[in-house]
Design a protein around this motif. Structure first.
Motif, PDB file in Angstrom:
ATOM      1  N   MET A 163      -3.837   7.686  -5.415  1.00  0.00           N
ATOM      2  CA  MET A 163      -2.745   6.827  -5.876  1.00  0.00           C
ATOM      3  C   MET A 163      -2.314   5.873  -4.772  1.00  0.00           C
ATOM      4  SD  MET A 163      -2.020   7.294  -9.041  1.00  0.00           S
ATOM      5  CE  MET A 163      -0.410   6.493  -9.092  1.00  0.00           C
ATOM      6  N   SER A 164      -2.285   6.345  -3.548  1.00  0.00           N
ATOM      7  CA  SER A 164      -1.885   5.493  -2.435  1.00  0.00           C
ATOM      8  C   SER A 164      -2.866   4.352  -2.203  1.00  0.00           C
ATOM      9  CB  SER A 164      -1.764   6.333  -1.161  1.00  0.00           C
ATOM     10  OG  SER A 164      -1.385   5.544  -0.059  1.00  0.00           O
ATOM     11  N   LEU A 165      -4.143   4.626  -2.388  1.00  0.00           N
ATOM     12  CA  LEU A 165      -5.176   3.624  -2.112  1.00  0.00           C
ATOM     13  C   LEU A 165      -5.568   2.792  -3.325  1.00  0.00           C
ATOM     14  CD1 LEU A 165      -7.558   5.778   0.130  1.00  0.00           C
ATOM     15  CD2 LEU A 165      -5.836   4.114   0.878  1.00  0.00           C
ATOM     16  N   ARG A 166      -5.330   3.327  -4.544  1.00  0.00           N
ATOM     17  CA  ARG A 166      -5.796   2.635  -5.748  1.00  0.00           C
ATOM     18  C   ARG A 166      -4.703   2.480  -6.814  1.00  0.00           C
ATOM     19  NH1 ARG A 166      -9.095   1.362  -2.797  1.00  0.00           N
ATOM     20  NH2 ARG A 166     -11.360   1.585  -2.872  1.00  0.00           N
ATOM     21  N   SER A 167      -3.457   2.493  -6.411  1.00  0.00           N
ATOM     22  CA  SER A 167      -2.363   2.339  -7.383  1.00  0.00           C
ATOM     23  C   SER A 167      -2.411   0.990  -8.084  1.00  0.00           C
ATOM     24  CB  SER A 167      -1.012   2.504  -6.680  1.00  0.00           C
ATOM     25  OG  SER A 167      -0.864   1.560  -5.629  1.00  0.00           O
ATOM     26  N   ARG A 168      -3.100   0.022  -7.499  1.00  0.00           N
ATOM     27  CA  ARG A 168      -3.149  -1.323  -8.073  1.00  0.00           C
ATOM     28  C   ARG A 168      -3.855  -1.384  -9.422  1.00  0.00           C
ATOM     29  NH1 ARG A 168      -6.651  -1.285  -3.726  1.00  0.00           N
ATOM     30  NH2 ARG A 168      -8.845  -1.812  -4.090  1.00  0.00           N
ATOM     31  N   VAL A 169      -4.569  -0.327  -9.807  1.00  0.00           N
ATOM     32  CA  VAL A 169      -5.225  -0.352 -11.122  1.00  0.00           C
ATOM     33  C   VAL A 169      -4.196  -0.423 -12.241  1.00  0.00           C
ATOM     34  CG1 VAL A 169      -7.226   0.916 -10.257  1.00  0.00           C
ATOM     35  CG2 VAL A 169      -5.337   2.169 -11.323  1.00  0.00           C
ATOM     36  N   PHE A 170      -2.939  -0.072 -11.949  1.00  0.00           N
ATOM     37  CA  PHE A 170      -1.880  -0.132 -12.944  1.00  0.00           C
ATOM     38  C   PHE A 170      -1.150  -1.479 -12.918  1.00  0.00           C
ATOM     39  CE2 PHE A 170      -2.352   4.407 -12.044  1.00  0.00           C
ATOM     40  CZ  PHE A 170      -2.393   4.948 -13.313  1.00  0.00           C
ATOM     41  N   ASN A 171      -1.487  -2.336 -11.970  1.00  0.00           N
ATOM     42  CA  ASN A 171      -0.789  -3.613 -11.824  1.00  0.00           C
ATOM     43  C   ASN A 171      -1.580  -4.715 -12.519  1.00  0.00           C
ATOM     44  OD1 ASN A 171       0.167  -6.195 -10.520  1.00  0.00           O
ATOM     45  ND2 ASN A 171       1.479  -4.758  -9.438  1.00  0.00           N
ATOM     46  N   VAL A 215      -1.839   6.663   6.824  1.00  0.00           N
ATOM     47  CA  VAL A 215      -0.752   6.405   5.871  1.00  0.00           C
ATOM     48  C   VAL A 215      -0.979   7.132   4.551  1.00  0.00           C
ATOM     49  CG1 VAL A 215       0.430   4.630   4.518  1.00  0.00           C
ATOM     50  CG2 VAL A 215      -0.130   4.199   6.924  1.00  0.00           C
ATOM     51  N   ALA A 216      -2.161   6.978   3.959  1.00  0.00           N
ATOM     52  CA  ALA A 216      -2.436   7.619   2.666  1.00  0.00           C
ATOM     53  C   ALA A 216      -2.323   9.144   2.735  1.00  0.00           C
ATOM     54  CB  ALA A 216      -3.819   7.195   2.146  1.00  0.00           C
ATOM     55  N   PRO A 217      -2.924   9.820   3.724  1.00  0.00           N
ATOM     56  CA  PRO A 217      -2.741  11.281   3.808  1.00  0.00           C
ATOM     57  C   PRO A 217      -1.288  11.699   4.019  1.00  0.00           C
ATOM     58  CG  PRO A 217      -4.662  10.611   5.071  1.00  0.00           C
ATOM     59  CD  PRO A 217      -3.949   9.352   4.681  1.00  0.00           C
ATOM     60  N   LEU A 218      -0.523  10.938   4.804  1.00  0.00           N
ATOM     61  CA  LEU A 218       0.892  11.275   5.006  1.00  0.00           C
ATOM     62  C   LEU A 218       1.671  11.181   3.697  1.00  0.00           C
ATOM     63  CD1 LEU A 218       1.786   9.606   8.434  1.00  0.00           C
ATOM     64  CD2 LEU A 218       1.693  12.050   7.906  1.00  0.00           C
ATOM     65  N   ARG A 219       1.386  10.160   2.920  1.00  0.00           N
ATOM     66  CA  ARG A 219       2.041  10.025   1.620  1.00  0.00           C
ATOM     67  C   ARG A 219       1.682  11.194   0.699  1.00  0.00           C
ATOM     68  NH1 ARG A 219       0.628   3.578   0.764  1.00  0.00           N
ATOM     69  NH2 ARG A 219       2.458   2.718   1.837  1.00  0.00           N
ATOM     70  N   ALA A 220       0.416  11.563   0.698  1.00  0.00           N
ATOM     71  CA  ALA A 220      -0.030  12.647  -0.178  1.00  0.00           C
ATOM     72  C   ALA A 220       0.569  13.982   0.262  1.00  0.00           C
ATOM     73  CB  ALA A 220      -1.549  12.722  -0.181  1.00  0.00           C
ATOM     74  N   PHE A 221       0.559  14.252   1.555  1.00  0.00           N
ATOM     75  CA  PHE A 221       1.093  15.522   2.041  1.00  0.00           C
ATOM     76  C   PHE A 221       2.590  15.626   1.770  1.00  0.00           C
ATOM     77  CE2 PHE A 221       3.065  17.917   5.611  1.00  0.00           C
ATOM     78  CZ  PHE A 221       2.599  19.175   5.267  1.00  0.00           C
ATOM     79  N   SER A 222       3.324  14.548   2.035  1.00  0.00           N
ATOM     80  CA  SER A 222       4.767  14.575   1.781  1.00  0.00           C
ATOM     81  C   SER A 222       5.061  14.767   0.297  1.00  0.00           C
ATOM     82  CB  SER A 222       5.413  13.284   2.283  1.00  0.00           C
ATOM     83  OG  SER A 222       4.880  12.148   1.627  1.00  0.00           O
ATOM     84  N   LEU A 235      10.248  12.809   7.001  1.00  0.00           N
ATOM     85  CA  LEU A 235       9.733  12.342   8.285  1.00  0.00           C
ATOM     86  C   LEU A 235       8.345  11.706   8.137  1.00  0.00           C
ATOM     87  CD1 LEU A 235      10.825  15.224  10.702  1.00  0.00           C
ATOM     88  CD2 LEU A 235      11.705  12.875  10.634  1.00  0.00           C
ATOM     89  N   CYS A 236       7.536  12.266   7.268  1.00  0.00           N
ATOM     90  CA  CYS A 236       6.198  11.703   7.030  1.00  0.00           C
ATOM     91  C   CYS A 236       6.288  10.269   6.516  1.00  0.00           C
ATOM     92  CB  CYS A 236       5.428  12.573   6.037  1.00  0.00           C
ATOM     93  SG  CYS A 236       4.905  14.169   6.686  1.00  0.00           S
ATOM     94  N   LEU A 237       7.194  10.048   5.557  1.00  0.00           N
ATOM     95  CA  LEU A 237       7.323   8.701   5.005  1.00  0.00           C
ATOM     96  C   LEU A 237       8.003   7.748   5.974  1.00  0.00           C
ATOM     97  CD1 LEU A 237       8.022   8.946   1.182  1.00  0.00           C
ATOM     98  CD2 LEU A 237       5.875   8.711   2.421  1.00  0.00           C
ATOM     99  N   TYR A 238       8.961   8.256   6.752  1.00  0.00           N
ATOM    100  CA  TYR A 238       9.568   7.392   7.773  1.00  0.00           C
ATOM    101  C   TYR A 238       8.524   6.936   8.788  1.00  0.00           C
ATOM    102  CZ  TYR A 238      14.446   8.027   6.326  1.00  0.00           C
ATOM    103  OH  TYR A 238      15.630   7.989   5.637  1.00  0.00           O
ATOM    104  N   ALA A 239       7.562   7.802   9.084  1.00  0.00           N
ATOM    105  CA  ALA A 239       6.488   7.422  10.008  1.00  0.00           C
ATOM    106  C   ALA A 239       5.661   6.272   9.431  1.00  0.00           C
ATOM    107  CB  ALA A 239       5.597   8.631  10.293  1.00  0.00           C
ATOM    108  N   THR A 240       5.387   6.312   8.125  1.00  0.00           N
ATOM    109  CA  THR A 240       4.636   5.204   7.514  1.00  0.00           C
ATOM    110  C   THR A 240       5.458   3.915   7.515  1.00  0.00           C
ATOM    111  OG1 THR A 240       5.394   5.682   5.252  1.00  0.00           O
ATOM    112  CG2 THR A 240       3.433   6.845   6.022  1.00  0.00           C
ATOM    113  N   ALA A 241       6.794   4.046   7.436  1.00  0.00           N
ATOM    114  CA  ALA A 241       7.652   2.863   7.462  1.00  0.00           C
ATOM    115  C   ALA A 241       7.586   2.155   8.808  1.00  0.00           C
ATOM    116  CB  ALA A 241       9.096   3.249   7.135  1.00  0.00           C
ATOM    117  N   VAL A 242       7.339   2.918   9.887  1.00  0.00           N
ATOM    118  CA  VAL A 242       7.188   2.308  11.206  1.00  0.00           C
ATOM    119  C   VAL A 242       5.971   1.388  11.214  1.00  0.00           C
ATOM    120  CG1 VAL A 242       6.714   2.764  13.645  1.00  0.00           C
ATOM    121  CG2 VAL A 242       8.352   4.196  12.394  1.00  0.00           C
ATOM    122  N   TRP A 243       4.870   1.852  10.643  1.00  0.00           N
ATOM    123  CA  TRP A 243       3.656   1.022  10.580  1.00  0.00           C
ATOM    124  C   TRP A 243       3.892  -0.209   9.724  1.00  0.00           C
ATOM    125  CZ3 TRP A 243      -0.478  -0.869  12.426  1.00  0.00           C
ATOM    126  CH2 TRP A 243      -1.436  -1.466  11.620  1.00  0.00           C
TER     127      TRP A 243
END
Length: 297
Positions: free
Chosen positions: A118-126, A170-177, A247-255
């Motif tokens: 979903m993180s890498l291919r969510s655009r299929v819904f757009n 980023v994608a693994p952090l989103r999935a794990f969180s 914390l996982c998602l805040y880390a992705t926000a830094v990037w």
């Protein structure tokens, strides 16, 4: 008309006439001085030539008309994507319920794979063209849509940094969180907290249309700010459920903040003439749905 027949006036008169004809020819017949643009970027070249003609002849850039159609289409695309993602996750919950499977028994790897995808291919819904840069070309530092197809800041990270960050971090952090949120909320896919992350992905997908497909360098700046703010909103929502997930998602926000600084600096460098506004304008690109749906035009 008074004509003064002196050598100086004759000379200045010739200069004035030649200069006027040059200005007229550049406006009427499309001639202009060459400008620094990326190879193969014909659309950017045309826009730059129009701006140069305006400056050469009139001294000031042409006012840009706000593209109201684009401003209407972007939120609609986000709404369509959110409706599709929400329906998809609700169907997963329904399938688990009908099958009689205990949601808590769903394997963790399956959840991780789902949300990495979903993180890498969510655009299929757009419904828009959410064209991404070619990661292979990016890793090699080559020109691709959204990367090196414009003048980039000197501090741009090496191309290989981007696939490493988006795909491996980023994608693994989103999935794990998200797996932590599911565990805390009874293993429901269509969960309001998870939908906060899906909104972040939807806004990011539409921003990719603005920056990569349509190459609206100015509008991409407030656009990436929206992506970052929606990421912070998702991180806050995740933190309310599980501290580690937040914390996982805040880390992705830094990037994303670093990427946003890069986008803003790219706009600054390519806006040396001061005529690339921070909003979509008419004639820059045509915003339209890529899906061939009669009621979505």
């Amino acid at each position: 008309v008074v004509v003064i027949n002196t050598p100086i006036m004759r000379r200045n008169g010739v200069i004035f006439i030649v200069g006027s004809l040059a200005c007229l020819s550049s406006t009427s017949f499309g001639f202009s001085l060459p400008s620094r643009v990326s190879p193969g970027n014909a659309q950017q070249l045309v826009h730059r030539q129009h701006r140069q003609r305006a400056r050469t002849c009139y001294g000031t850039p042409v006012a840009r008309e706000l593209d109201t159609d684009a401003l209407k289409t972007y939120p609609l695309a986000i709404g369509v994507q959110m409706a599709g993602i929400t329906s998809f996750l609700a169907l997963l919950d329904l399938a688990v319920s009908v099958s009689g499977i205990d949601p808590a028994s769903i394997p963790l790897p399956a959840i991780l794979v789902l949300f990495v995808t979903m993180s890498l291919r969510s655009r299929v819904f757009n419904p828009l063209n959410n064209k991404r840069p070619d990661l292979e070309k990016v890793s090699k530092g080559e020109e691709t849509s959204g990367f090196n197809d414009r003048t980039m800041p000197s501090w741009t990270p090496p191309g290989v940094t981007f696939p490493i960050m988006w795909v491996l971090i980023v994608a693994p952090l989103r999935a794990f969180s998200t797996s932590l949120v599911m565990a805390s909320h009874g293993y429901h896919f269509c969960d309001p907290t998870i939908l906060a992350l899906m909104l972040h992905l939807s806004i990011g997908d539409t921003w990719n249309t603005v920056n990569n497909a349509e190459k609206r360098l100015g509008a991409a700046v407030p656009g990436i700010a929206c992506v970052w703010l929606s990421g912070l909103n998702a991180a806050r929502a995740y933190s309310d459920v599980d501290d580690v997930a937040g914390l996982c998602l805040y880390a992705t926000a830094v990037w994303i903040a670093v990427a946003g600084a890069l986008i803003a600096d790219t706009w600054r460098i390519n806006n040396s003439e001061g005529d690339e506004p921070l909003y979509p304008y008419v004639g820059q690109a045509k915003t339209k749905f890529a899906w061939k749906v009669p009621f979505l035009k």
